[in-house]
Scaffold this motif. Structure first.
Motif, PDB file in Angstrom:
ATOM      1  N   ASN A 266      -0.763  -4.479  10.452  1.00  0.00           N
ATOM      2  CA  ASN A 266      -1.441  -4.609   9.163  1.00  0.00           C
ATOM      3  C   ASN A 266      -2.382  -5.801   9.137  1.00  0.00           C
ATOM      4  OD1 ASN A 266      -0.348  -2.333   7.824  1.00  0.00           O
ATOM      5  ND2 ASN A 266       1.564  -3.423   7.464  1.00  0.00           N
TER       6      ASN A 266
ATOM      7  N   GLU B 219       4.250   1.225   3.331  1.00  0.00           N
ATOM      8  CA  GLU B 219       3.000   1.159   4.094  1.00  0.00           C
ATOM      9  C   GLU B 219       1.806   1.735   3.328  1.00  0.00           C
ATOM     10  OE1 GLU B 219       2.448  -0.276   6.800  1.00  0.00           O
ATOM     11  OE2 GLU B 219       4.277  -0.419   7.981  1.00  0.00           O
TER      12      GLU B 219
ATOM     13  N   GLY C  34      -1.111  -0.696   2.175  1.00  0.00           N
ATOM     14  CA  GLY C  34      -1.863  -1.220   3.316  1.00  0.00           C
ATOM     15  C   GLY C  34      -2.747  -0.164   3.953  1.00  0.00           C
TER      16      GLY C  34
END
Length: 344
Positions: free
Chosen positions: A222, A288, A291
């Protein structure tokens, strides 16, 4: 002809002049690229590699057959690579059909793509045609990868404890080539010899195989895809304490890049990044989603295509002997973070 992935390397190591087309499909792209490297070696160390994009072959379906039948100006060996970053290969299907129907073709063609499945028309065509070979590469499960590590160790005179086998499988992401390298390092460390039976516990592995925790890999992915250049020094400090985790990080970056490339095609078709990510449901872990939504907004399709190719090249470079591993990795990671930072 369809080959099983596990034994394909032995068949592909010897070039068969009757085979015009190799289709390397399936989600384990590391194995597919290893098989492609096997084909390249079979063609010849000095062979010229010619790359065609799917878009080019879609525009000119006769080009592939013409190039496959051409002779190098200097008389050397040549082979052709077509990389698919998404889709089932329908764009290149007319070009492939022309290749297989041509009266002659001396330069082998490799089509590689993680998005190709057993149901893809291209794979089915290769499976049925006697002048083609298809291989569908699936990553081994955790248990299968552990057994593979144990078998590799047995060949080198070692009896691995179960936790060592699992650790090797996890650290290499199930990549059989990397597992073989780590097992060889372990054999040297414990002074094992083929035919012997040296028992190896977790302390020996820890002595040579420092591992990067899973959560740190995700955080690093990330960080890089979101362009947090200022955080790179801390990341490099963490990586300095690891060995095989460098490869694992590159493989994780490639996995994310392929995911973004697949989703980005829907963004290019008019949907917002958030709409595309939410439509994936549980296929994307809820932690997630934010992101990945941000990253979809930063990375367009051309950048992702270049990045995927660069990451696969980086993995090959890191596997090569006598490489400047730390410099290669740091340079590549810095480039990724800077590219993301510039995409505002």
């Amino acid at each position: 002809m369809l080959l099983k992935a596990q034994g394909a390397a032995r068949t592909l190591a010897t070039l068969n002049p009757a085979i015009r087309l190799y289709v390397l499909a399936g989600p384990d792209e590391s194995l597919s690229r290893s098989l492609m490297a096997t084909i390249a070696r079979a063609v010849g160390k000095e062979a010229e590699r010619i790359d065609f994009t799917p878009a080019k072959l879609k525009d000119d379906p006769a080009l592939l057959a013409d190039e496959a039948a051409s002779i190098s100006m200097f008389g050397g060996q040549r082979w052709i690579c077509v990389t698919l970053f998404s889709g089932g290969g329908d764009d290149v299907l007319p070009a492939i059909e022309n290749l297989l129907a041509a009266p002659a073709a001396g330069n082998p063609v490799v089509v590689i793509g993680g998005s190709l499945t057993a149901k893809s028309r291209l794979v089915k065509l290769a499976e049925k045609d006697p002048a083609a070979i298809a291989v569908i590469a699936y990553a081994p499960s955790a248990d299968e990868a552990g057994r593979i590590a144990e078998e590799l160790a047995t060949e080198q005179g070692m009896l691995l404890s179960r936790d060592v086998a699992r650790a090797i499988a996890s650290a290499t992401g199930g990549d059989q080539g990397l597992m073989a390298q780590e097992v060889t390092k372990l054999a040297l460390f414990v002074d094992a010899q083929p035919g012997g039976r040296v028992e190896v516990g977790i302390e020996a592995w820890r002595a040579i195989g420092a591992d990067l925790p899973e959560e740190d890999v995700g955080a690093a992915v990330n960080l890089l895809f979101e362009g947090k250049v200022a955080d790179l020094p801390d990341l490099f400090i963490t990586l300095a304490a690891t060995g095989v985790a460098d490869i694992r990080l590159v493989r994780s970056l490639a996995t994310r890049a392929h995911l973004l490339a697949r989703l980005r095609s829907q963004v290019d078709a008019g949907q917002s990044p958030r709409q595309v990510v939410e439509a994936q449901g549980k296929a994307i872990f809820w932690k997630e989603k934010e992101g990945i939504t941000r990253q979809l907004g930063k990375w367009d399709s051309p950048r992702l295509a270049r990045l995927i190719e660069r990451l696969h090249q980086l993995e090959r470079e890191l596997k090569a002997p006598m490489n400047a591993e730390t410099l290669l990795l740091r340079h590549a990671l810095t480039d990724i973070a800077r590219a993301a930072a510039s995409a505002r």
